[in-house]
Each structure stands twice: as structure tokens, then as C-alpha cells.
Design a protein around this motif. Structure first.
Motif, PDB file in Angstrom:
ATOM      1  N   ARG A   1     -28.435   9.748  12.962  1.00  0.00           N
ATOM      2  CA  ARG A   1     -28.915  10.849  12.130  1.00  0.00           C
ATOM      3  C   ARG A   1     -30.106  10.430  11.272  1.00  0.00           C
ATOM      4  NH1 ARG A   1     -23.268  11.674  12.344  1.00  0.00           N
ATOM      5  NH2 ARG A   1     -22.744  13.760  13.131  1.00  0.00           N
ATOM      6  N   VAL A   2     -31.076  11.323  11.195  1.00  0.00           N
ATOM      7  CA  VAL A   2     -32.258  11.133  10.348  1.00  0.00           C
ATOM      8  C   VAL A   2     -32.418  12.396   9.516  1.00  0.00           C
ATOM      9  CG1 VAL A   2     -34.740  10.740  10.284  1.00  0.00           C
ATOM     10  CG2 VAL A   2     -33.357   9.632  12.045  1.00  0.00           C
ATOM     11  N   GLY A   3     -32.621  12.224   8.212  1.00  0.00           N
ATOM     12  CA  GLY A   3     -32.677  13.378   7.328  1.00  0.00           C
ATOM     13  C   GLY A   3     -33.901  14.249   7.515  1.00  0.00           C
ATOM     14  N   LYS A   4     -35.089  13.614   7.599  1.00  0.00           N
ATOM     15  CA  LYS A   4     -36.313  14.427   7.651  1.00  0.00           C
ATOM     16  C   LYS A   4     -37.426  13.679   8.356  1.00  0.00           C
ATOM     17  CE  LYS A   4     -38.418  15.060   3.749  1.00  0.00           C
ATOM     18  NZ  LYS A   4     -38.729  15.567   2.377  1.00  0.00           N
TER      19      LYS A   4
ATOM     20  N   ARG B   1     -35.500  18.576  10.201  1.00  0.00           N
ATOM     21  CA  ARG B   1     -34.477  18.174   9.239  1.00  0.00           C
ATOM     22  C   ARG B   1     -33.118  18.054   9.920  1.00  0.00           C
ATOM     23  NH1 ARG B   1     -35.959  18.693   3.851  1.00  0.00           N
ATOM     24  NH2 ARG B   1     -37.968  19.716   3.479  1.00  0.00           N
ATOM     25  N   ASN B   2     -32.291  17.197   9.334  1.00  0.00           N
ATOM     26  CA  ASN B   2     -30.914  17.018   9.823  1.00  0.00           C
ATOM     27  C   ASN B   2     -30.888  16.725  11.322  1.00  0.00           C
ATOM     28  OD1 ASN B   2     -29.960  17.722   7.205  1.00  0.00           O
ATOM     29  ND2 ASN B   2     -30.200  19.881   7.725  1.00  0.00           N
TER      30      ASN B   2
ATOM     31  N   SER C   1     -29.978  14.954  14.659  1.00  0.00           N
ATOM     32  CA  SER C   1     -28.858  14.216  15.224  1.00  0.00           C
ATOM     33  C   SER C   1     -29.196  13.866  16.671  1.00  0.00           C
ATOM     34  CB  SER C   1     -27.584  15.060  15.165  1.00  0.00           C
ATOM     35  OG  SER C   1     -26.483  14.368  15.723  1.00  0.00           O
TER      36      SER C   1
ATOM     37  N   CYS D   1     -31.691  19.575  15.809  1.00  0.00           N
ATOM     38  CA  CYS D   1     -32.163  19.541  14.422  1.00  0.00           C
ATOM     39  C   CYS D   1     -32.635  20.934  14.002  1.00  0.00           C
ATOM     40  CB  CYS D   1     -33.304  18.538  14.258  1.00  0.00           C
ATOM     41  SG  CYS D   1     -34.786  18.931  15.216  1.00  0.00           S
ATOM     42  N   ASN D   2     -32.857  21.081  12.698  1.00  0.00           N
ATOM     43  CA  ASN D   2     -33.534  22.263  12.180  1.00  0.00           C
ATOM     44  C   ASN D   2     -35.030  22.008  12.225  1.00  0.00           C
ATOM     45  OD1 ASN D   2     -30.905  21.835  10.166  1.00  0.00           O
ATOM     46  ND2 ASN D   2     -31.135  23.911  10.941  1.00  0.00           N
TER      47      ASN D   2
END
Length: 261
Positions: free
Chosen positions: A75-78, A96-97, A99, A135-136
Motif C-alpha cells: 500500500r502507498v498513500g499518495k 491515493r490509497n 493497493s 486506487c482512487n
């Protein structure tokens, strides 16, 4: 002096907490670790097996190491991408978000080592049969012939991804133990057979236009991938540098490499 029970319990908690916090490195060598020699040019298979085991055995995270989450899903936040390559692309993208699924099935095709001027270099050829990404997204600009200003969910699948990873490391002594300090990392994507993408809400809910746009992206995936390759590689470098730095700063070098006592 006799302590009251609540005070004694608090004292014991603080004592245990201080011991746990002091153990800021991996205490015992994992059973799946087989130390390899960095100075042995024939140690490639040994190093490859170690890296594969890390992806598989530590897929849910590194025991005792905070700040490094699961490797699968990863996972990477941004992530932000801004790229302008006329005439096919001029976009600003925020992800964002994110996976990423499938890293625990990584196969290390070969590994190499090199020692020069106090630095050690490791090289790995990695193969991933399939990667899934969700992701978003928020996108503004034009892609191929489409002008876009939208946000939604991005899903993607990548088939047969191969890339090279090169790490440059230098031994450092910390509290009587040797650790490997990762000073640089570089990745190079060597092969990818296919990319499939699906972005929702491209045209404010118009499913027909959305379907046509995704079809256009998938028909021209190779053009888009080559345009975005430099930005994706830089992002990959930054993420891997963060993860490998934390792992090598936590795991004593002697667990990885037979060259250190």
C-alpha cells in the motif's frame, strides 16, 4: 520499600516498554535466512533465494518493524504524476490509497554482487506474472484524443512484468552491530506483456463514453506506458528506497551476509 499494586503495575509496564523500545533491530535470525557471501561471484542463487523468501515470508510485514506495512498487498498513500509529452499526453494525476497485489509471488531470475571502494552493489532481475492495482484517482488534462477532468476508481492489471533492481550499500556500525546502509537504488523496467485499465466516472456517469474511453486506453496501452515510464520508474525508485532502507537498517548484516560477524 513495598509498592502499592497500581504503582507496581505501572512500574512494571514502564520497564517492559523500555526494553521493547530498546530492541530497535531484529534480535534473531529468521529460519528462512541463509547468509550469502557478498564477495563470492557465485552467490547469485543464494541471494536470489533470500530476496524471494523476504517477499513470501514477510508478505504481511516485517516482525517488530514499525513503519513498513505488508508487502502483499503493498500500500502507498499518495502518488502524484505530472507529465506532458505532446501530442498524446498532458496530464496531472493524483493517486491515493493505492493497493498493489501479487508481490509475494515475485520470482528472482538472477542476482549479482559487486564490491568497489567500500560500497557493495546488489542487482536482481525480478519477474512478476501478474500484478493488480486498485486506487482512487483524480485526473485532469488530455490523454490521446480525450480531454478529461474526472475522479473515481482506477483498477489495473499488468501481465509478465520484469524489471531490474540495483542497490548500492555501505556497511555501518551501530551499537556494536553492522548494518547495511542503502545509499542508492535504481530500477529499470525490462518487459511487460500487457496492461489493462479501467477508470470509473470518466464522464460524470455516462457509461457509454466511459466504456469507449477505457477501450481506447487498453488498445493503446503501450503508447501510454512508454510515455509514463520515466515517471513510474522514479516513483518505483522512491518507494523501494524507503522500504529497503528501513529493512536493512533493522536487520543486522550478519543475518543477510556471511561476510559480517
Amino acid at each position: 520499600m513495598q509498592l502499592h499494586k497500581p504503582v507496581a503495575a505501572l512500574w512494571w509496564f514502564l520497564l517492559v516498554s523500555s526494553v521493547v523500545q530498546a530492541q530497535d533491530f531484529l534480535q534473531e535470525q529468521p529460519a528462512f535466512f541463509k547468509p550469502c557471501s557478498l564477495k563470492d561471484t557465485n552467490s547469485g542463487p543464494c541471494l536470489s533465494a533470500t530476496i524471494e523468501n523476504i517477499f513470501q515470508q514477510w508478505r504481511n510485514g516485517v516482525p517488530g518493524l514499525r513503519g513498513v506495512g505488508a508487502l502483499d498487498p503493498f500500500r502507498v498513500g499518495k502518488i502524484r504524476i505530472a507529465q506532458r509529452v505532446p501530442p498524446n499526453l498532458d496530464v496531472q494525476v493524483a493517486l491515493r490509497n493505492m493497493s498493489t497485489m501479487g508481490l509475494s509471488r515475485a520470482k528472482i531470475l538472477n542476482g549479482t554482487t559487486l564490491f568497489n571502494s567500500g560500497h557493495y552493489s546488489l542487482g536482481f532481475h525480478v519477474h512478476l506474472s501478474q500484478i493488480g492495482i486498485t486506487c482512487n484517482y483524480k485526473l485532469k488534462g488530455h490523454v490521446l484524443v480525450l480531454n478529461l477532468n474526472s475522479s473515481g476508481i482506477l483498477r489495473s492489471e499488468l501481465d509478465n512484468l520484469e524489471f531490474y533492481v540495483a542497490l548500492k550499500m555501505k556497511p555501518q556500525l551501530v551499537k556494536g552491530l553492522t548494518f547495511m546502509n542503502v545509499t542508492a537504488i535504481k530500477t529499470d523496467i525490462a518487459r511487460i506483456d500487457r496492461v489493462r485499465v479501467n477508470l470509473t466516472n470518466l464522464f460524470n456517469g455516462n457509461k457509454e463514453l466511459e466504456s469507449s474511453a477505457n477501450e481506447l486506453f487498453n488498445e493503446n496501452w503501450r503508447v501510454l506506458f512508454e510515455v509514463l515510464r520515466p515517471v513510474l520508474t522514479q516513483t518505483f525508485d522512491a518507494v523501494l528506497l524507503d522500504r529497503f532502507t528501513k529493512i536493512f537498517n533493522y536487520v543486522p548484516a550478519k543475518f543477510f551476509f556471511a561476510d559480517f560477524a
